[in-house]
Design an enzyme around this catalytic site. Structure first.
Site, PDB file in Angstrom:
ATOM      1  N   ASN A 259      -6.065  -2.828   2.294  1.00 22.86           N
ATOM      2  CA  ASN A 259      -6.024  -4.281   2.424  1.00 22.86           C
ATOM      3  C   ASN A 259      -7.432  -4.812   2.580  1.00 22.86           C
ATOM      4  O   ASN A 259      -8.279  -4.180   3.220  1.00 22.86           O
ATOM      5  CB  ASN A 259      -5.204  -4.699   3.646  1.00 22.86           C
ATOM      6  CG  ASN A 259      -3.720  -4.556   3.431  1.00 22.86           C
ATOM      7  OD1 ASN A 259      -3.241  -4.491   2.310  1.00 22.86           O
ATOM      8  ND2 ASN A 259      -2.980  -4.495   4.526  1.00 22.86           N
TER       9      ASN A 259
ATOM     10  N   ARG B 121       0.821  -1.219   0.000  1.00 23.62           N
ATOM     11  CA  ARG B 121       0.000   0.000   0.000  1.00 23.62           C
ATOM     12  C   ARG B 121       0.851   1.262   0.000  1.00 23.62           C
ATOM     13  O   ARG B 121       0.585   2.200  -0.752  1.00 23.62           O
ATOM     14  CB  ARG B 121      -0.940   0.019   1.211  1.00 23.62           C
ATOM     15  CG  ARG B 121      -2.027  -1.029   1.123  1.00 23.62           C
ATOM     16  CD  ARG B 121      -2.862  -1.068   2.378  1.00 23.62           C
ATOM     17  NE  ARG B 121      -2.000  -1.376   3.530  1.00 23.62           N
ATOM     18  CZ  ARG B 121      -2.247  -1.000   4.775  1.00 23.62           C
ATOM     19  NH1 ARG B 121      -3.315  -0.293   5.064  1.00 23.62           N
ATOM     20  NH2 ARG B 121      -1.442  -1.326   5.751  1.00 23.62           N
TER      21      ARG B 121
END
Length: 95
Positions: free
Chosen positions: A36, A18
């Site tokens: 996520n 990320r």
């Protein structure tokens, strides 16, 4: 180009995916978000100039060095997903 939704699977959690995606998006001039998923995948929505989206798709197929991307599923982002777009590119809480 309309916003694009990605679901990325493989070893993509716990490897800095990320944060690396946020850096890549800023570098390429894309805006959007990444988070996520509880099923082990990473979900993202990308928007911006066509060349920025193309660069981010290429990036997502590899991810950061520590990741292993097995599959990237793409589709046009739904209205509620696109509504979550901000001015930049940011990580969101897990979903």
């Amino acid at each position: 180009m309309a916003a694009l939704h990605l679901m990325i699977s493989g070893r993509v959690q716990g490897v800095g995916f990320r944060w690396s995606m946020c850096e890549a998006a800023l570098e390429h001039g894309a805006r959007g978000w990444v988070r996520n998923r509880r099923d082990g995948r990473v979900e993202a929505v990308l928007d911006g100039p066509e060349q920025a989206i193309a660069a981010m798709l290429r990036w997502a197929r590899n991810g950061p060095r520590s990741a292993r991307v097995d599959h990237v599923e793409t589709r046009m982002a739904a209205a509620d997903e696109a509504a979550m777009l901000g001015a930049g590119f940011e990580p969101l809480p897990d979903a």
